[in-house]
Design an enzyme around this catalytic site. Sequence first.
Site, PDB file in Angstrom:
ATOM      1  N   LYS A  22       0.851  -1.297   0.049  1.00 20.50           N
ATOM      2  CA  LYS A  22       0.046   0.131  -0.079  1.00 20.50           C
ATOM      3  C   LYS A  22       0.828   1.178   0.029  1.00 20.50           C
ATOM      4  CE  LYS A  22      -1.833   1.504   3.965  1.00 20.50           C
ATOM      5  NZ  LYS A  22      -1.346   3.078   4.205  1.00 20.50           N
ATOM      6  N   ASN A  23       1.928   1.341   0.890  1.00 23.24           N
ATOM      7  CA  ASN A  23       2.749   2.420   0.982  1.00 23.24           C
ATOM      8  C   ASN A  23       3.663   2.820  -0.091  1.00 23.24           C
ATOM      9  OD1 ASN A  23       1.100   3.113   3.232  1.00 23.24           O
ATOM     10  ND2 ASN A  23       2.735   2.253   4.721  1.00 23.24           N
ATOM     11  N   CYS A 121      -5.329   8.262   9.901  1.00 29.88           N
ATOM     12  CA  CYS A 121      -5.378   7.424  11.194  1.00 29.88           C
ATOM     13  C   CYS A 121      -5.090   8.386  12.159  1.00 29.88           C
ATOM     14  CB  CYS A 121      -4.591   6.465  11.400  1.00 29.88           C
ATOM     15  SG  CYS A 121      -5.005   5.094  10.330  1.00 29.88           S
ATOM     16  N   ARG A 126       0.529  14.437  13.349  1.00 28.52           N
ATOM     17  CA  ARG A 126       0.848  14.268  11.873  1.00 28.52           C
ATOM     18  C   ARG A 126       0.976  15.585  10.991  1.00 28.52           C
ATOM     19  NH1 ARG A 126      -1.440   8.753   9.575  1.00 28.52           N
ATOM     20  NH2 ARG A 126       0.455   8.622   8.584  1.00 28.52           N
ATOM     21  N   ASP A 307       4.513   0.584  12.200  1.00 26.63           N
ATOM     22  CA  ASP A 307       3.304  -0.093  11.567  1.00 26.63           C
ATOM     23  C   ASP A 307       3.222  -1.453  11.905  1.00 26.63           C
ATOM     24  OD1 ASP A 307       3.406   1.611   8.136  1.00 26.63           O
ATOM     25  OD2 ASP A 307       2.867   2.240  10.205  1.00 26.63           O
ATOM     26  N   ARG A 400      -8.786  -0.396   4.745  1.00 27.11           N
ATOM     27  CA  ARG A 400      -7.735   0.511   3.968  1.00 27.11           C
ATOM     28  C   ARG A 400      -6.620   0.011   3.503  1.00 27.11           C
ATOM     29  NH1 ARG A 400      -6.603   5.207   7.548  1.00 27.11           N
ATOM     30  NH2 ARG A 400      -5.247   5.444   6.019  1.00 27.11           N
TER      31      ARG A 400
END
Length: 424
Positions: A22-23, A121, A126, A307, A400
């Site tokens: 995903k990233n 999230c 952030r 993560d 997600r």
Amino acid sequence: MATYRIRHCERLSGEVSIHAAKNAVLPLMCAGLLTREPVTIEHVPELTDVHTLLEILTDCGACVRRDGDRHAPVSTLTLWSDDPHSPTSSDLLSRMRASVLVMGPLLARTGYARVALPGGCAIGQRPIDLHIKGMQALGAEVQLTPGSVTLQGRLRGGNVYLDFPSVGATENIILAAVLCKGTTRIENAAKEPEIIDLCTFLNAMGAHISGGGTGTIIIEGREALHGCTHRPIPDRIEAGTILCASAMTEGSVLLRGVRADHMRAVLFKLSETGVTLRESPAGLRLTGRASQPVQVRTLAYPGFPTDMQAPMMALALRLRGTSVFLETVFENRFMHAREMARLGASIRIEDRIALVNGGRILAGTAVTSTDLRGGAAMMLAGLAAEGETILRDPCGHIARGYEDLPGMLNALGAVITVEETTDS
Ligand code: EPZ
């Protein structure tokens, strides 16, 4: 909204293939704003974050073609942008933090970008100050208004030092600098494998980037970039999540299509719990049940990834003794601990330290997904709990970032049923 019913599971075994990361995919998609020629990304995972970003990129004037569908084994995404512009929908931008990555390409292509301050999230404040510092280093003028930021100017190469090796800021600066006249130097750049993948992708588009994966990245700007085709790297966090699940049970699990060299910190930590890990041409195999408590400090790559903190904490519930977690990257990333306590876990939080008193009997009950990785961790914790655990995921966090985590675990012997409901 999704609700997962998770049965106690004492044995996971078999093999699963790991999806594309995903990233890695999200920044590659934003690179589609940089060129009039089509870029093709293969093996795109079926994630709500991918769909949300597709909506945002379309809103920015990108043309998108998606071959294959949810049930197709391979989903190929083709993007190009004849006339990119800033997104009109701030609602969309607020739905995911990675949307901030349209800033660099838009600024480089058009000399103007107005983006909503990103969401994502609730794992911390952030900010995007390092993204903005990078754009200013390339000559952009910045105007902050409540809820959004406007940047404009004809960019040229520049030097920037990142106070923290921010993944997103590194990606945004690279995505801007590739079309900037002159040389750009990023110091204290993020070294994650996803950065290397982005540099590989952009160089295949005709960019001239060196040092990807090191702390110093140098970009020689180009007038224009062309199309390319690329298969993203596998998802090291999905792989680590499955390995943690396997280590919580007796069993032997083989991960296909994984890059063990992207996961050294996680593999070392898993080995410290007493499981056996073996790499072979077939993939990465984990055998045995974890037993020894661990000490985990999350760090920027190549340190232990933040993560993986929550999935590793789920594993720690099974480890007899006290495991220690120090979360150095995000300031609010222990929300899953209170949900684990509802199962009977004994976890003490002191600011950025969590002490997990593992080896206790856990009893299934109703729990809630607090964020993407916390939700995945609760699915793992449900495997360890006696009886049945009902995991409510009102915001759809898990979908997600994981194409089919319950399906992958069920393929290994878990019994997890999914109830999709429309109400949130
Ligand atoms: C990326 O987020 C990942 N997301 C995150 O994964 C991951 O946790 C994070 O990198 C760290 O590895 C994507 O790639 C889409 P950062 P990003 O900028 O880029 C501070 C998941 O679960 N910071 O490296 O947002 C920030 O507050 C997600 O898949 C600033 O202070 O992370 C945080 O404390 C969650 N100013 C730290 O740096 C800035 O301008 C790390 O942030 C930018 C960041």
